[in-house]
Design a protein around this motif. Structure first.
Motif, mmCIF file in Angstrom:
data_model
loop_
_atom_site.group_PDB
_atom_site.id
_atom_site.type_symbol
_atom_site.label_atom_id
_atom_site.label_comp_id
_atom_site.label_asym_id
_atom_site.label_seq_id
_atom_site.Cartn_x
_atom_site.Cartn_y
_atom_site.Cartn_z
ATOM 1 N N SER A 159 0.583 1.678 -2.463
ATOM 2 C CA SER A 159 0.160 1.912 -0.810
ATOM 3 C C SER A 159 -0.128 0.924 0.127
ATOM 4 O O SER A 159 0.487 0.508 1.232
ATOM 5 C CB SER A 159 -0.908 3.158 -0.792
ATOM 6 N N GLN A 216 9.895 1.777 -1.086
ATOM 7 C CA GLN A 216 9.974 3.199 -1.740
ATOM 8 C C GLN A 216 9.614 3.514 -3.274
ATOM 9 O O GLN A 216 10.857 2.936 -3.555
ATOM 10 C CB GLN A 216 12.144 3.877 -0.559
ATOM 11 N N GLN A 218 3.322 -0.885 0.746
ATOM 12 C CA GLN A 218 3.839 -0.025 1.182
ATOM 13 C C GLN A 218 3.741 -0.769 2.981
ATOM 14 O O GLN A 218 5.110 -0.662 4.021
ATOM 15 C CB GLN A 218 4.367 1.290 1.519
#
Length: 153
Positions: free
Chosen positions: A35, A46, A38
């Motif tokens: 997370s 992804q 990202q």
């Protein structure tokens, strides 16, 4: 992002004391890390994870996934400006537990001493399972897949 970082650091401290953890905890730890990544890489990363509840309850050596996930990020994003797709899965098989970490990218041959993460994972598997666990690397068609086969407890 701060919440994810706090969760990640808390998981690090919690797992540091445990030698064995449920695979679900390893996945949660990996998702916290991913997370953060990202947010860092935005649309270039992804991630998909798949973990059935029965596989998530299986005990594994702590920090088994982290080096594999870090390698997937590093090598998946390093070799291309394209989107890096990472998939992490765990499942119960007839002979034990199968964990896969797959990323888009190209396998780079390197000296064994430069593969610290893989060497550490192999060593941890050897200490935990002797010769009963296997680490296999498959590459080609623009993907790299690391597959762990852990024996039944």
């Amino acid at each position: 992002m701060i919440t994810d970082l706090v969760d990640y650091l808390r998981s690090t401290l919690d797992q540091d004391e445990a030698e064995w953890v449920p695979l679900a905890d390893e996945f949660r730890f990996a998702r916290n890390y991913l997370s953060i990544e990202q947010r860092r890489f935005e649309d270039r990363l992804q991630v998909v994870t798949e973990l059935p509840p029965e596989a998530g309850r299986q005990s594994v050596p702590s920090f088994l996934l982290q080096p594999l996930v870090e390698n997937a990020i590093r090598h998946g994003l390093e070799v291309s400006r394209e989107v890096c797709h990472i998939s992490i899965s765990g499942k119960i098989a007839d002979d034990g537990l199968v964990i896969e970490v797959t990323n888009t990218g190209v396998w780079k041959e390197a000296a064994d001493d430069s593969r610290i993460g893989l060497r550490n994972v192999r060593r941890r598997l050897e200490l935990a399972f002797r010769t009963e666990a296997r680490l296999k690397i498959q590459h080609g068609d623009g993907t790299v897949r690391v597959i762990l086969h852990l024996p039944k407890p």
